[in-house]
Design a protein around this motif. Structure first.
Motif, PDB file in Angstrom:
ATOM      1  N   GLU A  41       6.854  -8.300 -28.280  1.00 51.24           N
ATOM      2  CA  GLU A  41       5.716  -8.821 -27.517  1.00 51.24           C
ATOM      3  C   GLU A  41       4.493  -9.005 -28.411  1.00 51.24           C
ATOM      4  OE1 GLU A  41       5.401  -5.962 -24.363  1.00 51.24           O
ATOM      5  OE2 GLU A  41       6.807  -7.070 -23.072  1.00 51.24           O
ATOM      6  N   GLU A  42       4.258  -8.046 -29.311  1.00 53.29           N
ATOM      7  CA  GLU A  42       3.122  -8.164 -30.233  1.00 53.29           C
ATOM      8  C   GLU A  42       3.310  -9.342 -31.179  1.00 53.29           C
ATOM      9  OE1 GLU A  42       2.551  -4.410 -32.188  1.00 53.29           O
ATOM     10  OE2 GLU A  42       2.166  -3.360 -30.304  1.00 53.29           O
ATOM     11  N   GLN A  43       4.525  -9.524 -31.671  1.00 52.49           N
ATOM     12  CA  GLN A  43       4.812 -10.652 -32.559  1.00 52.49           C
ATOM     13  C   GLN A  43       4.614 -11.978 -31.821  1.00 52.49           C
ATOM     14  OE1 GLN A  43       8.776  -9.890 -33.967  1.00 52.49           O
ATOM     15  NE2 GLN A  43       8.069  -8.673 -35.704  1.00 52.49           N
ATOM     16  N   LEU A  44       5.067 -12.036 -30.584  1.00 53.08           N
ATOM     17  CA  LEU A  44       4.915 -13.255 -29.789  1.00 53.08           C
ATOM     18  C   LEU A  44       3.438 -13.579 -29.582  1.00 53.08           C
ATOM     19  CD1 LEU A  44       6.053 -15.553 -28.086  1.00 53.08           C
ATOM     20  CD2 LEU A  44       6.144 -13.959 -26.157  1.00 53.08           C
ATOM     21  N   THR A  45       2.654 -12.571 -29.266  1.00 49.50           N
ATOM     22  CA  THR A  45       1.218 -12.780 -29.072  1.00 49.50           C
ATOM     23  C   THR A  45       0.583 -13.284 -30.369  1.00 49.50           C
ATOM     24  OG1 THR A  45       1.115 -11.087 -27.355  1.00 49.50           O
ATOM     25  CG2 THR A  45      -0.951 -11.647 -28.441  1.00 49.50           C
ATOM     26  N   SER A  46       0.945 -12.680 -31.494  1.00 53.21           N
ATOM     27  CA  SER A  46       0.395 -13.113 -32.782  1.00 53.21           C
ATOM     28  C   SER A  46       0.789 -14.552 -33.091  1.00 53.21           C
ATOM     29  CB  SER A  46       0.891 -12.202 -33.901  1.00 53.21           C
ATOM     30  OG  SER A  46       0.382 -10.908 -33.745  1.00 53.21           O
ATOM     31  N   LEU A  47       2.038 -14.897 -32.835  1.00 52.96           N
ATOM     32  CA  LEU A  47       2.492 -16.267 -33.086  1.00 52.96           C
ATOM     33  C   LEU A  47       1.776 -17.270 -32.189  1.00 52.96           C
ATOM     34  CD1 LEU A  47       6.318 -15.757 -33.594  1.00 52.96           C
ATOM     35  CD2 LEU A  47       4.678 -16.574 -35.282  1.00 52.96           C
ATOM     36  N   GLN A  48       1.547 -16.895 -30.939  1.00 55.18           N
ATOM     37  CA  GLN A  48       0.843 -17.791 -30.034  1.00 55.18           C
ATOM     38  C   GLN A  48      -0.589 -18.024 -30.506  1.00 55.18           C
ATOM     39  OE1 GLN A  48       1.591 -15.591 -26.409  1.00 55.18           O
ATOM     40  NE2 GLN A  48       3.138 -17.059 -25.743  1.00 55.18           N
ATOM     41  N   VAL A  49      -1.257 -16.982 -30.963  1.00 60.56           N
ATOM     42  CA  VAL A  49      -2.621 -17.115 -31.488  1.00 60.56           C
ATOM     43  C   VAL A  49      -2.606 -18.003 -32.730  1.00 60.56           C
ATOM     44  CG1 VAL A  49      -4.505 -15.850 -32.613  1.00 60.56           C
ATOM     45  CG2 VAL A  49      -3.479 -14.956 -30.508  1.00 60.56           C
ATOM     46  N   TYR A  50      -1.656 -17.735 -33.630  1.00 60.33           N
ATOM     47  CA  TYR A  50      -1.557 -18.529 -34.850  1.00 60.33           C
ATOM     48  C   TYR A  50      -1.310 -19.998 -34.531  1.00 60.33           C
ATOM     49  CZ  TYR A  50       0.387 -20.743 -38.949  1.00 60.33           C
ATOM     50  OH  TYR A  50       0.637 -21.627 -39.955  1.00 60.33           O
TER      51      TYR A  50
END
Length: 86
Positions: A41-50
């Motif tokens: 979930e944290e990786q997904l959030t980071s990717l979405q921000v990026y």
């Protein structure tokens, strides 16, 4: 004096030990899965921000490049052959 292997108390104890062992293993797997879920979930959030930031940067660069092309070709002669003009 130990319990005989076929003694009902011995069988019940073996079942209880097996259940406890299996329960501990399942709890460990559940904890590991929960940890993996949180990391994903944290990786997904980071990717979405990026991706959001990168998209904005690319859009700005496209606008900038269109402006550069417009300055180089004020009459619009290249606009039909220019893939950046969309």
């Amino acid at each position: 004096g130990g319990l005989a292997p076929n003694d009902p108390r011995s069988v019940a104890q073996q079942i209880k030990e097996f259940q406890n062992k299996e329960l501990m293993e399942l709890e460990r797997k559940l904890q590991s899965s929960e940890t993996n879920k949180l990391m994903a979930e944290e990786q997904l959030t980071s990717l979405q921000v990026y991706l959001t930031q990168a998209t904005v940067q690319y859009q700005r660069e496209i606008v900038r490049l269109r402006g550069v092309i417009g300055q180089m070709d004020p009459g619009g002669k290249m606009s039909k052959a220019d893939p950046l003009r969309g």
